[in-house]
Design a protein around this motif. Structure first.
Motif, short mmCIF file in Angstrom:
data_model
loop_
_atom_site.label_atom_id
_atom_site.label_comp_id
_atom_site.label_asym_id
_atom_site.label_seq_id
_atom_site.Cartn_x
_atom_site.Cartn_y
_atom_site.Cartn_z
N TRP A 129 0.81 -1.22 0.00
CA TRP A 129 0.00 0.00 0.00
C TRP A 129 0.84 1.27 0.00
CZ3 TRP A 129 0.45 3.57 3.92
CH2 TRP A 129 1.09 3.14 5.08
N LEU A 130 2.04 1.22 0.57
CA LEU A 130 2.77 2.46 0.82
C LEU A 130 3.23 3.17 -0.46
CD1 LEU A 130 5.07 3.23 3.77
CD2 LEU A 130 5.81 3.88 1.50
N PRO A 131 3.85 2.48 -1.44
CA PRO A 131 4.25 3.22 -2.65
C PRO A 131 3.07 3.86 -3.38
CG PRO A 131 5.38 1.11 -2.53
CD PRO A 131 4.32 1.09 -1.47
N LEU A 151 13.90 -1.79 -5.37
CA LEU A 151 12.85 -1.18 -6.17
C LEU A 151 13.05 0.32 -6.31
CD1 LEU A 151 9.70 -3.09 -4.86
CD2 LEU A 151 11.13 -3.58 -6.85
N GLY A 152 13.77 0.94 -5.35
CA GLY A 152 14.08 2.36 -5.48
C GLY A 152 15.00 2.65 -6.63
N ILE A 153 15.77 1.63 -7.06
CA ILE A 153 16.73 1.82 -8.16
C ILE A 153 16.03 1.96 -9.50
CG2 ILE A 153 18.65 0.73 -9.39
CD1 ILE A 153 19.45 -0.61 -6.77
N VAL A 154 14.92 1.26 -9.68
CA VAL A 154 14.28 1.21 -11.00
C VAL A 154 13.12 2.20 -11.14
CG1 VAL A 154 14.94 -1.18 -11.33
CG2 VAL A 154 12.73 -0.66 -10.29
N TYR A 204 10.03 4.11 -1.49
CA TYR A 204 10.73 2.83 -1.34
C TYR A 204 11.89 2.95 -0.36
CZ TYR A 204 8.00 0.52 -4.93
OH TYR A 204 6.96 -0.05 -5.63
N SER A 205 12.48 4.12 -0.27
CA SER A 205 13.50 4.35 0.75
C SER A 205 12.89 4.22 2.14
CB SER A 205 14.11 5.74 0.57
OG SER A 205 14.96 6.06 1.64
N THR A 206 11.69 4.75 2.32
CA THR A 206 11.00 4.62 3.60
C THR A 206 10.77 3.16 3.94
OG1 THR A 206 9.90 6.76 3.32
CG2 THR A 206 8.90 5.21 4.88
N ARG A 248 21.35 8.50 -7.06
CA ARG A 248 20.76 8.47 -8.41
C ARG A 248 19.68 9.54 -8.49
NH1 ARG A 248 15.98 5.80 -10.09
NH2 ARG A 248 15.88 5.43 -12.34
N MET A 249 18.86 9.63 -7.45
CA MET A 249 17.82 10.66 -7.39
C MET A 249 18.43 12.06 -7.36
SD MET A 249 14.99 11.32 -4.39
CE MET A 249 16.24 11.89 -3.24
N ILE A 250 19.46 12.25 -6.52
CA ILE A 250 20.09 13.56 -6.40
C ILE A 250 20.70 14.00 -7.73
CG2 ILE A 250 22.04 14.79 -5.36
CD1 ILE A 250 19.75 14.57 -3.45
#
Length: 651
Positions: free
Chosen positions: A248-250, A307-310, A320-322, A443-445
């Motif tokens: 549910w979270l994402p 999953l945060g990578i893709v 996904y970091s959370t 990657r996000m930064i």
């Protein structure tokens, strides 16, 4: 400790929520945010005052009832508060982050027609969370637990004309009901064995429960304390989004960004972590339950990080970091390092709220664009957002001296020190997770703030957000920098939590680590001797090389890992399994009951069948009622003959 002050802390946000919600149109937009922000701000100041008084010894721990609702069969159902070191820390964190989110909302939601309603919801959410963390009994805990779930449903689906938001809030509601079913069974188990809803009664009975057996079947018994703890933790799996109840979270990112920070940084998702720490006297009696927690937490920490990578949606990367960081907290709980889990909960609340709000600032500046592939080079245009986001990112990956460094490293050290089943697996998960975290974070930064601009300025040039958005970022950046350094020693090694957390001597991994800790500065300088620092640095360098230095290589890497791409894109097929197996199976089962049970048995056999029998019988009897005298005489003769025959047989 004054009970009236304690009542004021949760009731002020509740009163503000009522004013903004019921009288929002009457009082207007400005009054709605002034009332709610003031109420939460006063709650924070009162919480901070109580924390200071408690830590200085001016007041003692408060554990008392303030209102008795009813008494049934000797079980008291009350509203009461347990304010000790654990709960007062949570009160300060919740109210401070909520205050920052309230201020941020002025800028983020200023054009939204549901402005007053949103302030009402987030203030109501703060009330529910405070009732949860301040409770001294299972009934009030369950009230707060369910209340944050209901309000999160309203917040995630705040934009109720958006189909994806409605799907997301329904998904969050249903998944949490699965966890809450286990949670309420765990509470029922406590009441069954203790006859009380009071925490202290359960804690006092914990050694006795360790020797009790509960019969699941005629020849299958399980330890009562293990069953209770596993059921309670299933509730935590739902609220704190642990595998497999994480789905549910994402999707909840469909709600406005301020609620992403409020729900997913410091409040709702940490409720499960707080609950397990609060019930440490129970969980310490069950090695099986703690091993179960270790494995679930380790799995969540590593595999949700992948999953945060893709992902390319900036908010979903942070989501996904959370998930991954909640896995770290859960691992600490399973290792009996409850203090380390709460410490990481606190530090994570600040830097993760900062990252969520920074992501929202980027979305504002990019005119509601969330795809990182359409960003780049924003650091020059949004310097405050970029600088604060860098601070949050550095804290998240565990940069020495920053807040996340101390909390994350001690979790890794704690699980390495633990010797229960599942600890080795969990250790490698959280250790590898350090590299994964650093990689997807930077990657996000790099994709967002650096490199060549990839945005389309058809809607206007990206710009820095207004001060009501950037001020909360600065306020959250300060504790993200310093709170770990300032609090690691008292929280972990100087008995800050006192009797609020109970750890059996044989399980006290933090006590074993105390001999290796001298002071925060020395510990940070010694980080070069430990793997996490180098793994984090490796993740940052890898992200820099792939997304700034040589971005063309990412296509070749994607081709090399193509077999894994569907697995990650489909999020390990959890959603597919839920939809195609569980949901479809439930629908087919419901259709079976509808067709076979309702239509065939109830409507067909019982209702319509009874009507057909009566109709058929009436049709037969109607043929007897001819209206002719000779017909009645004939049937009377037949009846008399049968009656005489019956008497002769009996004689």
């Amino acid at each position: 400790m004054d009970s009236n002050v304690l009542l004021a802390i949760p009731l002020l946000p509740l009163a503000a929520a009522i004013v903004a919600g019921l009288f929002g149109r009457l009082v207007g937009r400005t009054a709605a945010h002034v009332v709610t922000i003031s109420a939460v701000g006063v709650s924070f100041l009162l919480s901070a005052q109580i924390a200071w008084q408690l830590l200085t010894g001016e007041v003692g721990v408060y554990n008392d009832s303030v209102y008795t609702w009813l008494v049934s069969d000797g079980i008291r159902m009350e509203v009461g508060f347990l304010v000790d070191e654990l709960s007062v820390l949570m009160m300060c964190v919740v109210t401070f982050v909520s205050f920052c989110v309230h201020v941020y909302t002025i800028g983020y939601m200023h054009e939204d027609p549901g402005y007053q309603r949103f302030f009402s919801y987030i203030s109501l959410f703060t009330f529910a969370m405070l009732m949860l963390v301040m409770s001294n009994n299972f009934l009030q805990l369950f009230f707060g637990w369910e209340a944050v779930g209901v309000v999160s449903y309203l917040l995630i689906g705040f934009w109720y004309t958006k189909p994806s938001a409605i799907f997301a809030n329904m998904k969050a509601f249903l998944v949490n009901r699965v966890g809450d079913f286990g949670f309420v069974l765990g509470i029922a188990g406590v009441v069954y064995y203790t006859g009380s809803l009071d925490y202290q009664a359960a804690f006092d009975a914990a050694p006795m429960l360790a020797g009790e057996q509960f019969a699941l079947a005629s020849e299958w018994t399980v330890s009562a304390i293990t069953l209770i703890c596993v059921l309670l933790f299933i509730g935590a799996m739902g609220k704190s989004a642990q595998v497999p109840l994480h789905v549910w979270l994402p999707d909840s990112m469909e709600g406005p960004t301020p609620i992403s920070a409020l729900i997913h940084a410091a409040t709702m998702v940490t409720a499960g972590i707080f609950m397990v720490a609060r019930f440490s006297p129970l969980f310490e009696q069950s090695e099986t339950a703690l091993s179960f927690i270790l494995v679930i937490g380790g799995t969540t920490a590593l595999f949700m990080g992948f999953l945060g990578i893709v992902n390319n949606d900036i908010k979903r990367v942070v989501a996904y970091s959370t998930l991954s960081q909640l896995g770290y907290m859960t691992v600490a709980l399973g290792a009996s390092a409850y203090g380390a889990a709460i410490f990481h909960l606190m530090t994570h609340a600040f830097f993760k709220a900062l990252l969520f709000l920074a992501a929202g600032s980027v979305i504002i500046g990019m005119h509601h664009e969330q795809d990182m592939r359409r960003m780049g080079g924003l650091a020059k245009l949004m310097p405050i957002t970029a600088a604060t986001c860098w601070i949050g990112a550095l804290a998240l990956i565990g940069t020495p001296f920053l807040s996340g460094f101390y909390s994350k490293d001690f979790i890794i050290e704690s699980v390495h020190e633990a010797d229960r089943w599942g600890a080795t697996y969990a250790y490698w998960c959280v250790l590898i997770g350090v590299f994964v975290t650093a990689f997807y974070t930077f990657r996000m930064i790099f994709m967002t703030f650096h490199g060549k601009p990839r945005y389309d300025d058809a809607h206007g040039q990206p710009h820095e957000s207004p001060w009501v958005v950037t001020l909360p970022l600065v306020l959250l950046a300060i504790p993200s920098l310093a709170i770990g350094y300032l609090t690691v020693q008292p929280l972990l090694f100087e008995g800050f939590f006192g009797d609020a957390i109970m750890v059996l001597p044989g399980n006290d991994v933090l006590a074993r680590l105390a001999s290796h800790f001298h002071d925060p500065a020395s510990f940070a300088l010694e980080a070069v001797k430990h793997p996490p620092l180098w793994l984090a640095l490796g993740g940052v360098v890898t992200a820099w090389y792939l997304y700034l230095k040589n971005p063309a290589i990412t296509d070749r890497l994607a081709a090399a890992f193509a077999p894994l791409q569907p697995l990650l894109d489909n999020k390990y097929y959890f959603d597919w399994f839920n939809e195609k197996v569980l949901a479809a199976g439930s629908r087919r089962l419901g259709q079976l009951f509808w067709k076979a049970g309702d239509q065939t048995v109830i409507d067909g056999a019982l209702v319509n069948g009874a009507a057909r029998v009566v109709t058929s019988l009436a049709f037969v009897l109607r043929r007897v009622q001819t209206g002719y005298l000779y017909s009645y005489a004939f049937w009377m003769t037949i009846g008399l003959a049968l009656l005489l025959a019956w008497f002769l047989i009996l004689a």
